[in-house]
Motif scaffolding. Structure first.
Motif, PDB file in Angstrom:
ATOM      1  N   ALA A 234       1.008  -1.223   0.578  1.00  0.00           N
ATOM      2  CA  ALA A 234      -0.358  -0.021  -0.187  1.00  0.00           C
ATOM      3  C   ALA A 234       0.941   1.627   0.270  1.00  0.00           C
TER       4      ALA A 234
ATOM      5  N   LEU B  58       1.603   2.387  -3.294  1.00  0.00           N
ATOM      6  CA  LEU B  58       0.861   2.446  -4.326  1.00  0.00           C
ATOM      7  C   LEU B  58       0.576   4.080  -3.658  1.00  0.00           C
ATOM      8  N   SER B  59       0.611   4.224  -2.622  1.00  0.00           N
ATOM      9  CA  SER B  59       0.860   5.459  -1.483  1.00  0.00           C
ATOM     10  C   SER B  59       1.428   6.126  -2.516  1.00  0.00           C
TER      11      SER B  59
ATOM     12  N   GLN C 228      -5.518  -1.121  -5.493  1.00  0.00           N
ATOM     13  CA  GLN C 228      -6.327  -1.092  -4.278  1.00  0.00           C
ATOM     14  C   GLN C 228      -7.244  -1.502  -3.473  1.00  0.00           C
TER      15      GLN C 228
END
Length: 606
Positions: free
Chosen positions: A162, A165-166, A199
């Motif tokens: 994650a 991705l962020s 996501q």
């Protein structure tokens, strides 16, 4: 190690792969085979010995069981042997070792894997299954990537967290596929995958496998021209990414000429076709950017330009209407000829009607090509495609016979008599195409040349299936060569006849001018128009209008396509008019001969 068995030889020189040859005394002309052994002992300590073996033959292999030591199997490099062997590797536990064995099978039978599409499909199916097994078996301690170098391709398994991705900062996350060779670094594509679609996947399942291939030969199912590296994107557990609101973007660096047409394609592993559905192609001077709303195997293909949908529809309507009219008028020609057999007809009209018969078969079969592709029985589409090919070759052959007859009657000599002339011409006109198509159908177990083939359009995802020749190399090597020879011959005859007509017209013009000088009143000579129509009629009769195909080859030329479609789809109608005019001319000649005979008899009686 060297093993010699009946009609086969296996040699392991310890410096390369084991070489297996079978047939032709296992010499240079022998066929390739695969010899696999499973040993129950670790070493023979360099000793040499002979062992008794139990030999058992199976439908797709021959087993050699050497008691207590090994179990060996010999497989021929044929579809019936190799396909079952490949499927033995399609298990849930197959991994890198099985993948290496799969690649070894391919390396032992290069000709089979190059020419046989069914073997390629089986290979790709099992290869994809093993790739998913490797992805599932890859263990991660933290987010990152693990590279699996499998010689023929590289698999990079990525665990995307994650945090990755962020931290991307955009709507896409950039991924770098593995490179196989340093010299290929400039050709490795770049990938941008939408963050939104990743996501929605749980952290422990957000694992992606990126595969790049050293060679593309396994993906050339119909000998497509693949101009880029093949890239495969696979997700853990076979999860699919499709109908994405934001597309996956891939940038391929392709070295090509500026005149080439390059389009992004993906491999549909259900229909086993390279398609463009859901993909858009953008290009600049050095890069091809593919924007696709799903993930699978991708590549950039060098393709021939395709028709736009609007032109496809217009040309289809013209073809169907023209072929319908031609079928009707060629049928009229045949019926008129059958019911007029009591009248004496010259050979020319009989040849015209034979050409009309070939055109009737071609036009009616053409009208069935789309219907045949919708029938569930495969043999129906094969029959329609083969019969249409036969009709097309018959048309070309009878056009050549028209030119030959014209040469014999007008150029070589007049009133030449040949025994069984029409019978011989009929054997050639209907027999030669029959032999060609019969041989093509007879080798269906080796290569299937006829069946359903997909036609696609440039500005739409729609494809249209028709019954026709499925192998492009067979289509071009046979039809193109066959028609080119006939076109050259017919064009030479047409030019010779047209020059003779011009010379005759010049003589008539000279005579007309002489008559005018001596006091005659020569009006406008209608023979000029008549001669022009004669040349135009011969152009249609000899099929030289089919030569427009040469002007439209390699790129889409809409004016040429429309001319080709209109002239050739209505050829049967124009030949019907020619037959009617020829019959009228023959009846007029017969009436003049009768009048001459009557007048001669009257003079003698006086």
């Amino acid at each position: 190690m060297g093993i010699t068995i009946t009609n086969a030889a296996i040699v392991d020189n310890r410096s390369s792969n084991v070489q297996c040859k079978v047939g032709a005394d296992a010499g240079a002309d022998a066929d390739a085979c695969i010899f696999q052994c499973t040993f129950n002992t670790t070493s023979f300590n360099g000793s040499s010995a002979c062992f008794e073996a139990t030999v058992t033959e199976y439908p797709f292999k021959v087993d050699y069981i050497i008691q207590q030591y090994s179990n060996c199997a010999l497989y021929l490099c044929t579809e019936s042997d190799i396909v079952p062997l490949i499927f033995t590797l399609n298990t849930n536990s197959s991994c890198q070792k099985d993948m290496m064995q799969l690649l070894s099978i391919k390396g032992c039978c290069p000709k089979l894997f190059y020419n046989n599409a069914e073997v390629k499909k089986t290979f790709l199916t099992v290869e994809k299954h093993i790739i998913h097994n490797i992805i599932r078996a890859t263990q991660f301690e933290t987010a990152g990537s693990i590279l699996h170098d499998l010689t023929a391709f590289s698999l990079d398994v990525l665990n995307i967290s994650a945090a990755n991705l962020s931290s991307s900062g955009t709507s896409w996350i950039r991924l770098q596929p593995p490179q196989l060779l340093y010299q290929n670094e400039s050709f490795v594509p770049e990938i941008l995958i939408p963050v939104d679609c990743l996501q929605s996947i749980q952290d422990e399942e957000r694992i992606i496998g990126l595969v790049t291939y050293l060679q593309q030969d396994s993906f050339r199912l119909e000998q497509e021209n693949i101009s880029s590296m093949v890239l495969r994107i696979e997700l853990l557990g076979g999860r699919r990414l499709y109908n994405l609101p934001l597309p996956i973007k891939m940038t391929f660096r392709v070295a090509t000429d500026t005149n080439d047409t390059l389009l992004c394609h993906y491999l549909d592993e259900h229909d086993w076709l390279w398609k463009t559905d859901g993909c858009q192609t953008y290009s600049n001077q050095s890069d091809i950017i593919c924007s696709c709303n799903h993930a699978t195997a991708f590549a950039v293909l060098l393709t021939r330009s395709k028709l736009a949908e609007v032109h496809w529809k217009i040309l289809s309507y013209i073809s169907y209407i023209g072929c319908g009219l031609s079928a009707f008028f060629t049928a009229l020609s045949i019926l008129w000829y059958v019911f007029s057999r009591n009248h004496k007809m010259d050979f020319s009209i009989s040849i015209h009607v034979s050409l009309s018969g070939a055109l009737f078969l071609l036009n009616t079969t053409f009208l069935l090509t789309e219907w045949g592709a919708t029938v569930e029985l495969d043999w129906v589409c094969v029959f329609v495609a083969a019969f249409m090919h036969y009709s097309l070759l018959c048309c070309f052959t009878w056009m050549a016979i028209e030119a030959l007859h014209l040469y014999l009657m007008l150029i070589k000599v007049f009133n030449t008599h040949y025994k069984h002339y029409l019978v011989k011409l009929s054997l050639v006109g209907w027999g030669i195409p029959g032999v060609i198509v019969a041989v093509s159908v007879a080798v269906k177990d080796v290569k299937q040349f006829y069946g359903a083939t997909q036609m696609s359009m440039a500005d739409t995802n729609q494809t249209n299936a028709i019954c026709w020749i499925t192998d492009n190399s067979f289509f071009y090597s046979l039809n193109l060569v066959y028609f080119t020879l006939i076109f050259i011959f017919n064009s030479g005859i047409l030019i010779t006849v047209a020059s003779r007509i011009c010379k005759m017209q010049q003589r008539l013009s000279s005579s007309s001018k002489l008559g005018t000088k001596t006091g005659g009143n020569a009006g406008r000579d209608p023979d000029n128009c008549k001669s022009g129509f004669t040349v135009m009629g011969l152009t249609c009769l000899l099929g030289t209008t089919w030569g427009l195909a040469f002007l439209g080859s390699g790129y889409v030329n809409y004016p040429i396509l429309y001319l080709f479609c209109i002239l050739n789809s209505t050829q049967g109608f124009f030949i019907f008019l020619w037959i009617c005019l020829s019959a009228k001319k023959q009846r007029k000649q017969e009436m003049e001969d009768k009048m001459t005979t009557v007048n001669t008899s009257g003079i003698k009686s006086d």
